[in-house]
Motif scaffolding. Structure first.
Motif, PDB file in Angstrom:
ATOM      1  N   GLN A  49       0.823  -1.201   0.000  1.00 15.16           N
ATOM      2  CA  GLN A  49       0.000   0.000   0.000  1.00 15.16           C
ATOM      3  C   GLN A  49       0.864   1.260   0.000  1.00 15.16           C
ATOM      4  O   GLN A  49       0.533   2.254  -0.641  1.00 15.16           O
ATOM      5  N   LEU A  50       1.977   1.206   0.689  1.00  9.34           N
ATOM      6  CA  LEU A  50       2.872   2.360   0.752  1.00  9.34           C
ATOM      7  C   LEU A  50       3.501   2.637  -0.605  1.00  9.34           C
ATOM      8  O   LEU A  50       3.590   3.784  -1.042  1.00  9.34           O
ATOM      9  N   VAL A  54       2.824   6.242  -4.828  1.00  8.58           N
ATOM     10  CA  VAL A  54       3.462   6.873  -5.975  1.00  8.58           C
ATOM     11  C   VAL A  54       3.021   6.129  -7.229  1.00  8.58           C
ATOM     12  O   VAL A  54       3.212   4.923  -7.338  1.00  8.58           O
ATOM     13  N   GLN A  55       2.453   6.838  -8.155  1.00 12.78           N
ATOM     14  CA  GLN A  55       1.979   6.211  -9.383  1.00 12.78           C
ATOM     15  C   GLN A  55       3.114   6.215 -10.401  1.00 12.78           C
ATOM     16  O   GLN A  55       3.256   7.137 -11.210  1.00 12.78           O
ATOM     17  N   VAL A  60       6.377   7.187 -15.631  1.00 15.55           N
ATOM     18  CA  VAL A  60       7.121   6.561 -16.733  1.00 15.55           C
ATOM     19  C   VAL A  60       6.496   6.946 -18.068  1.00 15.55           C
ATOM     20  O   VAL A  60       7.196   7.308 -19.018  1.00 15.55           O
ATOM     21  N   ARG A  61       5.177   6.897 -18.143  1.00 16.61           N
ATOM     22  CA  ARG A  61       4.496   7.267 -19.389  1.00 16.61           C
ATOM     23  C   ARG A  61       4.762   8.721 -19.735  1.00 16.61           C
ATOM     24  O   ARG A  61       5.012   9.060 -20.898  1.00 16.61           O
TER      25      ARG A  61
END
Length: 152
Positions: A49-50, A54-55, A60-61
């Motif tokens: 969960q931690l 950060v997505q 990256v995309r």
């Protein structure tokens, strides 16, 4: 944003206290086998969960698109951002034209950097494999008399 930050931090503290409570309960019960398994699984779930905060995929995309559309300086100007948005709109349009609605929605929701790489480096369109095989043939071909005298 401030409200979301407060709610997110509160959720983080709740999960942290939950893992700490699990560890405290297992230690007080003196059940060592249960301690290791529950602490390990609870800690693993907390770590998952931690790290999900950060997505990474979006970052990256964004970096890949900045590399492609930003040009040499990798800074995306307004004109380059417009090209980027038109490309994404054309991709969505082609996806909806090609696939049924439910599949098109699924494809666009799960579209990632690997899919973009497959689109950008399509071997059939770019001819990369053909060029590699031509180069391999040239490297393995016997030398002409002129080439052999040049190398000696």
């Amino acid at each position: 944003r401030i409200f979301c930050g407060i709610v997110g931090f509160d959720a983080f503290l709740f999960k942290l206290w939950s893992v700490a409570g699990t560890i405290r309960t297992c230690v007080q019960d003196d059940n060592e086998q249960d301690l290791h398994s529950r602490v390990f699984l609870g800690g693993l779930a907390f770590l998952n969960q931690l790290l999900g905060i950060v997505q990474v995929d979006l970052h990256v995309r964004s970096r890949i698109f900045s590399f492609i559309f930003g040009g040499e300086d990798s800074l995306v100007s307004e004109e380059e951002r417009a090209i980027w948005q038109v490309w994404e709109a054309m991709l969505a349009q082609k996806t909806f034209e090609t696939l049924p609605l439910y599949q098109a929605v699924a494809v666009l929701f799960t579209f990632g950097d690997a899919d973009f790489q497959r689109l950008a480096l399509n071997e059939a369109q770019t001819g990369i494999k053909e060029r590699q095989s031509e180069r391999a043939l040239r490297l393995t071909a016997p030398l002409t008399p002129l080439e052999s005298t040049y190398l000696e």
